[in-house]
Design a protein around this motif. Structure first.
Motif, PDB file in Angstrom:
ATOM      1  N   ARG A 131       0.850  -1.177   0.000  1.00 25.22           N
ATOM      2  CA  ARG A 131       0.000   0.000   0.000  1.00 25.22           C
ATOM      3  C   ARG A 131       0.887   1.229   0.000  1.00 25.22           C
ATOM      4  O   ARG A 131       2.104   1.142   0.163  1.00 25.22           O
ATOM      5  CB  ARG A 131      -0.898   0.011   1.246  1.00 25.22           C
ATOM      6  N   GLU A 132       0.278   2.375  -0.171  1.00 27.57           N
ATOM      7  CA  GLU A 132       1.054   3.620  -0.169  1.00 27.57           C
ATOM      8  C   GLU A 132       1.742   3.850   1.168  1.00 27.57           C
ATOM      9  O   GLU A 132       2.841   4.393   1.226  1.00 27.57           O
ATOM     10  CB  GLU A 132       0.135   4.806  -0.490  1.00 27.57           C
ATOM     11  N   ASP A 133       1.084   3.425   2.253  1.00 29.21           N
ATOM     12  CA  ASP A 133       1.612   3.707   3.582  1.00 29.21           C
ATOM     13  C   ASP A 133       2.223   2.498   4.280  1.00 29.21           C
ATOM     14  O   ASP A 133       2.714   2.601   5.406  1.00 29.21           O
ATOM     15  CB  ASP A 133       0.506   4.285   4.472  1.00 29.21           C
ATOM     16  N   ALA A 134       2.193   1.330   3.639  1.00 30.17           N
ATOM     17  CA  ALA A 134       2.715   0.143   4.328  1.00 30.17           C
ATOM     18  C   ALA A 134       2.915  -1.013   3.356  1.00 30.17           C
ATOM     19  O   ALA A 134       2.297  -1.070   2.294  1.00 30.17           O
ATOM     20  CB  ALA A 134       1.745  -0.290   5.434  1.00 30.17           C
ATOM     21  N   GLN A 135       3.809  -1.923   3.749  1.00 25.62           N
ATOM     22  CA  GLN A 135       3.986  -3.197   3.070  1.00 25.62           C
ATOM     23  C   GLN A 135       3.708  -4.291   4.092  1.00 25.62           C
ATOM     24  O   GLN A 135       4.390  -4.372   5.111  1.00 25.62           O
ATOM     25  CB  GLN A 135       5.405  -3.331   2.510  1.00 25.62           C
TER      26      GLN A 135
END
Length: 206
Positions: free
Chosen positions: A54-58
C-alpha cells in the motif's frame, strides 16, 4: 511476490509472528487457525504468504496451507472486506466452516464475528458463493513442526502472561476490551497456555 517462507520461528505473539529466513526477519500476520498449528519458538516453520503493498505500508500475511491463503485472497476481493477483516473471519472459523456458512446461507454465524454486520454477512454469502470453486481444500498441508487504551493497559497489569497474550490477540482481532476480558475470565483454567485460552475464548464467542 513472496509466496512462501521457510525459516526459524523467532517470536509468536498472536496474531503476529517473526520468522527468520536467510538472515532476514519477516513480520507476518496470521489468522488464529494458522497460529494454532505453529511449532514452538526456535523450530522451523513453513508458511504460505500473501504480500500486500500500500502507499503507507507493506504487509505480509501468512497461512498454514494453500487453502487458507486462497480463502484470504478471495475474501479481500469482496466488497467492504479488507485484510484485517479477512483475518478476523478466518480466526473465527476454519475454511471448511466458512464454506459451510456460505453454502447454507448461515448469516447468523458470520455476524457473531467482530466487525461483521448483517449486511456484510449477507453480501459475503452472495459474493463468495461463486468464488468457493477457487479454493482447493488442502487441510493436511499444515505448517511445520485511546480512552479505551488506558483501561486496556491497566487491565494487562493484573493478568498473568497467558491471559495478557490472549487479551492482546482478541483485541487485535477486533473484539472489545470488556467483551474479551469477560470471555477470558469465563473460560480460563489453571495452567492454560495462551494458545489454548485464545482457542477456547473464540469458541465461546462463536
Amino acid at each position: 511476490m513472496i509466496g512462501r517462507i521457510r525459516g526459524i520461528l523467532i517470536e509468536k505473539q498472536a496474531p503476529e509472528v517473526l520468522i527468520e529466513a536467510g538472515g532476514v526477519g519477516y513480520d507476518i500476520q496470521i489468522p488464529m487457525t494458522s497460529f494454532y498449528q505453529l511449532p514452538d519458538v526456535g523450530r522451523e516453520a513453513i508458511i504460505y504468504t500473501h504480500f500486500v503493498v500500500r502507499e503507507d505500508a507493506q504487509l505480509l500475511f501468512g497461512f498454514a496451507n494453500k487453502s487458507e491463503r486462497s480463502l484470504f485472497r478471495e475474501l479481500i476481493k469482496a466488497n467492504g472486506v479488507g485484510p484485517k477483516m479477512a483475518l478476523t473471519i478466518m480466526s473465527g472459523m476454519s475454511v471448511e466452516q466458512f464454506i459451510q456458512c456460505v453454502n447454507f446461507e448461515d448469516v447468523s454465524s458470520l455476524v457473531k464475528l467482530p466487525g461483521v454486520g448483517k449486511k456484510t454477512a449477507e453480501r459475503l454469502v452472495v459474493e463468495m458463493r461463486d468464488r468457493l470453486k477457487n479454493i482447493a481444500l488442502t487441510a493436511t498441508e499444515h505448517v511445520s513442526l485511546p480512552s479505551e487504551q488506558q483501561s486496556i493497559e491497566s487491565t494487562f497489569v493484573s493478568l498473568n502472561d497467558s491471559k495478557q497474550e490472549a487479551l492482546s490477540a482478541l483485541l487485535a482481532l477486533g473484539y472489545k476490551n470488556a467483551q474479551a476480558m469477560q470471555v477470558i475470565k469465563a473460560v480460563y483454567q489453571d495452567d492454560m497456555s495462551s494458545e489454548q485460552l485464545i482457542r477456547e475464548a473464540l469458541r465461546a464467542m462463536a
